[in-house]
Write an enzyme that holds these catalytic residues in place. Sequence first.
Site, short mmCIF file in Angstrom:
data_model
loop_
_atom_site.label_atom_id
_atom_site.label_comp_id
_atom_site.label_asym_id
_atom_site.label_seq_id
_atom_site.Cartn_x
_atom_site.Cartn_y
_atom_site.Cartn_z
N ARG A 107 9.89 -1.08 15.10
CA ARG A 107 10.63 -1.94 16.02
C ARG A 107 10.03 -1.96 17.43
O ARG A 107 10.50 -2.75 18.27
CB ARG A 107 12.10 -1.50 16.09
CG ARG A 107 12.85 -1.59 14.77
CD ARG A 107 14.37 -1.56 14.98
NE ARG A 107 14.83 -2.74 15.70
CZ ARG A 107 16.12 -2.94 16.04
NH1 ARG A 107 17.01 -2.02 15.76
NH2 ARG A 107 16.47 -4.03 16.69
N HIS A 181 23.84 4.35 16.44
CA HIS A 181 23.94 3.74 17.77
C HIS A 181 25.38 3.84 18.25
O HIS A 181 26.32 3.78 17.44
CB HIS A 181 23.55 2.26 17.75
CG HIS A 181 22.09 2.00 17.78
ND1 HIS A 181 21.50 0.98 17.07
CD2 HIS A 181 21.07 2.60 18.45
CE1 HIS A 181 20.18 0.96 17.30
NE2 HIS A 181 19.91 1.94 18.14
N CYS A 279 25.71 -5.74 17.09
CA CYS A 279 24.25 -5.58 16.99
C CYS A 279 23.53 -6.91 17.22
O CYS A 279 22.42 -6.93 17.75
CB CYS A 279 23.86 -5.02 15.63
SG CYS A 279 24.27 -3.29 15.38
#
Length: 286
Positions: A107, A181, A279
């Site tokens: 990422r 997260h 997200c």
Amino acid sequence: MSSVIQTDEQPGTRPERRPAGRSVLMCRPEHFSVVYRINPWMDPAQPTDTSLALEQWQVLHDTYVGLGYDVRLIDPIAGLPDMVYAANGGFVIDGVAYGAKFTHAERQPEGPAYMDWFREAGFDVQVPEEVNEGEGDFLLVGDGILAGTGFRSHSLSHEELARISGREVVTLRLVNPSFYHLDTAVAVLDGTPGQEHIAYLPSAFDEASVGVLQERFPDAIIVNETDAAVLGLNSFSDGCNVVIAARATDFERQLREHGYNPIGVDLSELLLGGGGVKCCTLELRR
């Protein structure tokens, strides 16, 4: 530590839920697939349907437009299937965009791509020195910022963000890899200073962090494991309307009891990559 935030959530005396305007950044999942595994939700052996992901994402996009939000788009880049999870692309506050510096190599190119977009959009871009995954681990609540660590964002990034933003940043440690997260374990329902209200999953945090949340948000909604397991907490609120996972039915009930208007959407295909409503949503704050 700042003084405890006291809110009154008793029926008849709770704050009136009023929607506030929102400006958000999103990315169409044109290249979405699960071709690697960097969280427990991902399984490259399980087939994904890009066209279905696009259809479901479009419903979310159109829901925001219908609520009157200013929705901006960043162009998706081939080879970056997780770019749809725009929240991880940075943290924007007071016209300053603190860029992302991703943990996993797969990422890492997303960080510069999002910072390029921020520059072109006129934000003051702050290139990060410390590893962080943007609004995935930074949540604005009132005048302060809740910050997650444990799996993705390094705690040093919390100090970096505090210097850049000039705001209090409160560290919370995540301990369950399924909630890697902060925005998978905490939902900011009302960020208005003086009437801060959140929902969260206690088991996602270590004991000290649960203590911080209990002290600061005594009237928080506690979400059950079932709703958390469909990323029900990965939601987006304007202070009145709360867009959530359609399958998070008990959370929906609790939101209604607290005066909110929950709106369920189905992002089951994007859940295969470990992401949900929040997200896919990066808030742009001028």
